[in-house]
Design an enzyme around this catalytic site. Structure first.
Site, PDB file in Angstrom:
ATOM      1  CB  SER A 185     -35.930  24.008  20.287  1.00  0.00           C
ATOM      2  OG  SER A 185     -36.059  23.320  21.521  1.00  0.00           O
ATOM      3  CG  ASP A 214     -29.427  24.900  30.165  1.00  0.00           C
ATOM      4  OD1 ASP A 214     -28.392  24.685  30.837  1.00  0.00           O
ATOM      5  OD2 ASP A 214     -29.453  24.759  28.924  1.00  0.00           O
ATOM      6  N   GLY A 272     -35.473  16.858  28.735  1.00  0.00           N
ATOM      7  CA  GLY A 272     -36.027  16.164  27.575  1.00  0.00           C
ATOM      8  C   GLY A 272     -35.628  14.712  27.484  1.00  0.00           C
TER       9      GLY A 272
END
Length: 486
Positions: free
Chosen positions: A15, A237, A409
């Site tokens: 996502s 990231d 996450g």
């Protein structure tokens, strides 16, 4: 909270999101403005990234930011996963839709490459873990298209180019390619020449915190944003997430991190790359961080295992959310079956549960026969792999690791967090969940003059977000499982 607003475009393999970070000088608050799905696009049997759709979604998020915050928006920056790239022609257009790193065209390429150039030479030149999807092997697999390319941009650099026209490549993502020199801190052009790969398409490398330009006029017109700077954060990231680890021990090697998501990146932060024989033997990687630091780490397959199991369950008519799967896994017998998460057979199998079952049969273990047992097998195996990697990191650095920070996450997965503490015998501090967006935003805040150092940035994270502690429970079974070699 009122203050300066910095926009993080944070693209992950599953996502993407546009997040506003509001910094009041002491604390930062995040507000998600737009979230959208991401994943491979299949074109003629190849897996590609749909960058035009991603660009459209980014535009929607920037428009939402303009509507929500107006003139308070101070800057924007993009972070993504590593290794993947876009080839641009002389006219600035993509030569072809960019490949997804799990595309099968690289099958066997790494083995052929390391027969042509010894692994030891490649590691000495780059310090990077050998993975079949590294940019080096992707270029070798697509050699015929390189003649058409005027510029190679990694994924975040491509979106920065669309935002402001920059063709620079940011340092932290450049270090994932396996053709960047960790000691020279420049492209490893001699290595590329040994593979007869062109180097003309490699642009300037810039550090996190570089202002790349200002928003293009067409982007300002379409989104309603003003003439704001486009800042290169730590564009990889994981580099952004590690910058937001809420440790008070910046500059010390007594803590480890796990950036937990589709992949698990398990590592320590060092002032320089470690190219030692032990690092090479452990197949560790040296990737760039903020302030010239290096992240000595190992890529572990991560929650991809569970994601693909859930997808297979849904195809079979069993649609269970992640919370339900975790409850089933918690109730399952611990350490009944284990896999090597990093076995290449788990990189992209058509049916993950069937592949796990086959592995267990091949290794003489009980076959997981329920959803709970399958997911428990994945989580136990990940925790054991974390234990092994932490041990290797201690051997390589000579420094004992006293605490493990889990961010991203996966830090919401309470069962995996507890299993990690149990398996490693070390306390785990979980959170923040949005570490990547936080690292992105706070690097931008530093450029604006609101922060002065990496330690200062991490202090803001500690003051803004709580962490959850998981203490190790006495479980001698973990040591026995680790000795078994699975």
């Amino acid at each position: 909270m009122s203050g300066r607003v910095h926009l993080a475009v944070d693209l992950g393999a599953e996502s993407g999101r546009v997040v506003a970070g509001v910094f009041d000088g002491r604390r930062v608050a995040l507000e998600e403005l737009h979230r959208f799905p991401n994943g491979p696009l299949e074109i003629a049997g190849s897996w590609r990234w749909d960058v035009d759709r991603l660009w459209s979604e980014i535009g929607r998020g920037l428009s939402a930011a303009a509507a929500r915050f107006g003139a308070a928006v101070a800057s924007v920056g993009v972070d993504t996963w590593g290794v993947d790239y876009v080839l641009l022609s002389k006219s600035g257009e993509p030569v072809e839709p960019p490949f997804h790193y799990r595309d099968r065209r690289t099958d066997g390429v790494m083995d052929r490459a390391t027969r042509a150039v010894p692994r030891a030479d490649i590691f000495a030149a780059t310090g990077v873990q050998f993975l079949p999807f590294n940019t080096l092997y992707q270029l070798l697999a697509s050699r015929e298209r390189l003649a058409e390319a005027d510029r190679l941009l990694l994924m975040p650099d491509y979106f920065h180019q669309r935002l402001c026209g920059s063709t620079a490549v940011e340092f932290t993502n450049a270090t994932t390619t396996q053709f960047f020199g960790p000691t020279t801190r420049t492209w490893a052009t001699e290595l590329l020449q040994r593979f007869a790969l062109p180097t003309h398409m490699l642009g300037d490398v810039v550090q996190p915190g570089t202002i790349l330009g200002t928003l293009r006029e067409d982007v300002r017109r379409e989104t309603g944003l003003g003439t704001i700077p486009v800042v290169a954060p730590a564009t990889h990231d994981t580099a952004a997430a590690v910058a937001a680890v809420p440790t008070a021990h910046t500059g010390k090697a007594n803590w480890a991190y796990i950036s937990s998501g589709t992949w698990s990146l398990v590592g320590v932060e060092l002032p320089a790359a470690n190219l030692s024989p032990l690092a090479f033997a452990g197949n560790l990687t040296n990737e760039g961080g903020v302030d010239g630091t290096y992240r000595l780490l190992k890529n572990v397959m991560g929650l991809w295992l569970v994601q693909r199991c859930r997808e297979a369950f849904r195809r079979r008519g069993f649609d269970c959310d992640y919370d339900g799967l975790m409850l089933a896994a918690e109730a399952a017998e611990p350490l009944r079956s284990r896999i090597d998460p990093d076995d290449p057979r788990f990189l992209n199998p058509p049916d993950m549960p069937a592949e796990i079952a086959a592995y267990c049969r091949d290794t003489g273990q009980p076959v997981p026969d329920t959803a709970g047992r399958l997911v428990r097998c994945c989580l136990d195996s990940l925790a054991l792999q974390y234990r092994r990697v932490v041990g290797v990191l201690e051997d390589v650095t000579g420094e004992p690791i006293e605490v493990i920070h889990i961010v991203g996450g996966g830090s919401r997965n309470r069962l995996l967090n507890q299993l990690t503490a149990d398996a490693t015998g070390r306390p785990v501090l979980a959170g923040p969940v949005e570490a990547t967006a936080l690292g992105n935003v706070l690097v931008q805040a530093r450029v604006a003059g609101d922060l002065s150092s990496l330690a200062d940035l991490r202090r803001v994270v500690r003051e803004s977000f709580a962490v959850t502690a998981f203490d190790p429970r006495p479980c001698p079974e973990w040591s026995e499982a680790a000795r078994s070699g699975r």
